[in-house]
Scaffold this motif. Sequence first.
Motif, PDB file in Angstrom:
ATOM      1  N   ASP A  42       0.853  -1.190   0.000  1.00  0.00           N
ATOM      2  CA  ASP A  42       0.000   0.000   0.000  1.00  0.00           C
ATOM      3  C   ASP A  42       0.892   1.244   0.000  1.00  0.00           C
ATOM      4  O   ASP A  42       1.509   1.577   1.011  1.00  0.00           O
ATOM      5  N   MET A  43       0.935   1.956  -1.131  1.00  0.00           N
ATOM      6  CA  MET A  43       1.801   3.127  -1.229  1.00  0.00           C
ATOM      7  C   MET A  43       1.325   4.279  -0.355  1.00  0.00           C
ATOM      8  O   MET A  43       2.135   5.083   0.109  1.00  0.00           O
ATOM      9  N   LEU A  44       0.025   4.392  -0.109  1.00  0.00           N
ATOM     10  CA  LEU A  44      -0.428   5.456   0.780  1.00  0.00           C
ATOM     11  C   LEU A  44       0.087   5.208   2.195  1.00  0.00           C
ATOM     12  O   LEU A  44       0.482   6.144   2.901  1.00  0.00           O
ATOM     13  N   ARG A  45       0.127   3.949   2.603  1.00  0.00           N
ATOM     14  CA  ARG A  45       0.705   3.611   3.910  1.00  0.00           C
ATOM     15  C   ARG A  45       2.201   3.940   3.923  1.00  0.00           C
ATOM     16  O   ARG A  45       2.729   4.425   4.923  1.00  0.00           O
ATOM     17  N   ARG A  46       2.894   3.673   2.824  1.00  0.00           N
ATOM     18  CA  ARG A  46       4.320   3.984   2.768  1.00  0.00           C
ATOM     19  C   ARG A  46       4.544   5.492   2.833  1.00  0.00           C
ATOM     20  O   ARG A  46       5.471   5.966   3.511  1.00  0.00           O
ATOM     21  N   ILE A  47       3.707   6.259   2.155  1.00  0.00           N
ATOM     22  CA  ILE A  47       3.786   7.724   2.232  1.00  0.00           C
ATOM     23  C   ILE A  47       3.604   8.170   3.680  1.00  0.00           C
ATOM     24  O   ILE A  47       4.339   9.025   4.193  1.00  0.00           O
TER      25      ILE A  47
ATOM     26  N   TYR B  42       5.804  10.053   8.904  1.00  0.00           N
ATOM     27  CA  TYR B  42       5.983   9.818  10.344  1.00  0.00           C
ATOM     28  C   TYR B  42       7.459   9.735  10.713  1.00  0.00           C
ATOM     29  O   TYR B  42       7.916  10.376  11.675  1.00  0.00           O
ATOM     30  N   ARG B  43       8.224   8.940   9.946  1.00  0.00           N
ATOM     31  CA  ARG B  43       9.637   8.749  10.244  1.00  0.00           C
ATOM     32  C   ARG B  43      10.425  10.045  10.123  1.00  0.00           C
ATOM     33  O   ARG B  43      11.405  10.263  10.833  1.00  0.00           O
ATOM     34  N   ASP B  44      10.017  10.920   9.199  1.00  0.00           N
ATOM     35  CA  ASP B  44      10.744  12.170   8.984  1.00  0.00           C
ATOM     36  C   ASP B  44      10.154  13.320   9.790  1.00  0.00           C
ATOM     37  O   ASP B  44      10.520  14.471   9.590  1.00  0.00           O
ATOM     38  N   ARG B  45       9.226  12.994  10.687  1.00  0.00           N
ATOM     39  CA  ARG B  45       8.632  13.974  11.602  1.00  0.00           C
ATOM     40  C   ARG B  45       7.954  15.122  10.851  1.00  0.00           C
ATOM     41  O   ARG B  45       8.118  16.293  11.181  1.00  0.00           O
TER      42      ARG B  45
ATOM     43  N   ILE C 287       3.309  17.183   5.368  1.00  0.00           N
ATOM     44  CA  ILE C 287       2.789  15.852   5.031  1.00  0.00           C
ATOM     45  C   ILE C 287       2.514  15.754   3.534  1.00  0.00           C
ATOM     46  O   ILE C 287       2.757  14.722   2.903  1.00  0.00           O
ATOM     47  N   GLU C 288       2.045  16.842   2.957  1.00  0.00           N
ATOM     48  CA  GLU C 288       1.788  16.831   1.511  1.00  0.00           C
ATOM     49  C   GLU C 288       3.070  16.716   0.701  1.00  0.00           C
ATOM     50  O   GLU C 288       3.042  16.267  -0.448  1.00  0.00           O
ATOM     51  N   LEU C 289       4.205  17.100   1.271  1.00  0.00           N
ATOM     52  CA  LEU C 289       5.477  16.882   0.575  1.00  0.00           C
ATOM     53  C   LEU C 289       5.745  15.388   0.394  1.00  0.00           C
ATOM     54  O   LEU C 289       6.274  14.954  -0.630  1.00  0.00           O
ATOM     55  N   ALA C 290       5.404  14.593   1.414  1.00  0.00           N
ATOM     56  CA  ALA C 290       5.554  13.142   1.288  1.00  0.00           C
ATOM     57  C   ALA C 290       4.589  12.594   0.238  1.00  0.00           C
ATOM     58  O   ALA C 290       4.944  11.697  -0.542  1.00  0.00           O
ATOM     59  N   LEU C 291       3.369  13.131   0.214  1.00  0.00           N
ATOM     60  CA  LEU C 291       2.406  12.709  -0.804  1.00  0.00           C
ATOM     61  C   LEU C 291       2.910  13.064  -2.195  1.00  0.00           C
ATOM     62  O   LEU C 291       2.769  12.276  -3.142  1.00  0.00           O
TER      63      LEU C 291
ATOM     64  N   VAL D 252      -2.660  10.374   6.773  1.00  0.00           N
ATOM     65  CA  VAL D 252      -2.609   9.904   8.159  1.00  0.00           C
ATOM     66  C   VAL D 252      -3.634   8.815   8.427  1.00  0.00           C
ATOM     67  O   VAL D 252      -3.356   7.802   9.088  1.00  0.00           O
ATOM     68  N   ALA D 253      -4.864   8.989   7.916  1.00  0.00           N
ATOM     69  CA  ALA D 253      -5.967   8.074   8.241  1.00  0.00           C
ATOM     70  C   ALA D 253      -5.970   6.813   7.391  1.00  0.00           C
ATOM     71  O   ALA D 253      -6.566   5.806   7.777  1.00  0.00           O
TER      72      ALA D 253
END
Length: 400
Positions: free
Chosen positions: A312-317, A322-325, A332-336, A375-376
Amino acid sequence: MTELLLRGGRPWNPGVAPELADIHVVDGRIAAIGADLAAPAAEVIDLDGALVLPGLVDTHCHLDKTLWSGPWVPNTGGRTLAGRIANGESRRAELGLPNVDYAGNLLAAMIAAGTTHVRSHVDVDPEIGLAGVEVVRAAAERHRDRVDVELVAFPQGGLLRRPGTAKLLEAALADGVEVIGGLDPAGYDDDAAGHLDLVFGLAERYGAKIDIHLHDGGSLGAWQFGLIVERTRALGLAGRVTISHAYAMGQQEPDEQRRIAEELAAAGVAMVTCAVGEAPVVPVRVMAGAGATLALGNDGIRDLWTPYGDGDMLRRISTVAYRDRLVADTEIELALRAGTHGGAAVLGLTEYGLTPGAPADLCVVDGPTPAAAVVALPPRRLVFKRGRMVAANGALLAAD
């Protein structure tokens, strides 16, 4: 001509707050995005204000290694790189790897979770030959209308230290594999210059892209970043070279991270981070601030390296965020962005995203904001590949 009208969704593009709009799709491509579009001949699907994301992009996985959908296999690989490589190779025959059903079933799960593009590293060595390439191609063919799969000929057991591997890599490229891989040129192959010269030479000869696993940490890893940047510039390969894992990037001091990120951006070299276990994560905000390309991937999924993962790529995002705080919505949208547009850049997709003219590769989820969806992890309500619905409510749809 086929037409589809997705009514009343909220399309997301990086840096722009989603607003209600319709998406008109004609013959698999986005024809228009706007309010109250008229398309009398189109099939209409009401999205009821759901978020519409571009198809998720997994730029780093290992479909040939997966045990997905097979019997549970206790992990015996240990914690060292050399131990995991040896364990993976020694147990392939026993477990029937690579396995087209395992790889195909994992692809099905990835598609149902909204992934529309995949780059898979495939082991190439004298013992396995090109069998993994054949298996992953066969698995991808099962889902040819649901997902695009790009292959990397990957010397998992080393390149220079494993006689015969270089010729097999060349054979894979001659057979149409799109990307040549590398593995820790200094730390594992003990000859950074020789390893990189061979990889870059083959890429130049066959017009291939490059994706190098670089687990080496600290100053050794950072030194190799410079070698890769130098060769990329010398051969004019901007936009075609990727450093995967890049653990050393997350171990540098902030000023050094910024300097490296600026060099990567100037040379057109991308990084991929997977946030695996305790391994360092490439700093998302630093890469974005420098304008450097960052993409994400799941890495190993239920294989002899790790018992974890679900594709699940959304879970990986979410895991990377989370890991990068990353805590603010904009962060968070940068990770997306890395898991969508960043991946598209690594794969060289010139037509991608929620824009007129692009293929209608879409993922529909419920959520008040893109950050909230990351997140959800809501179920993927609908997934479209080139305008065709391929999954609904987290389940793959049967092929036409």
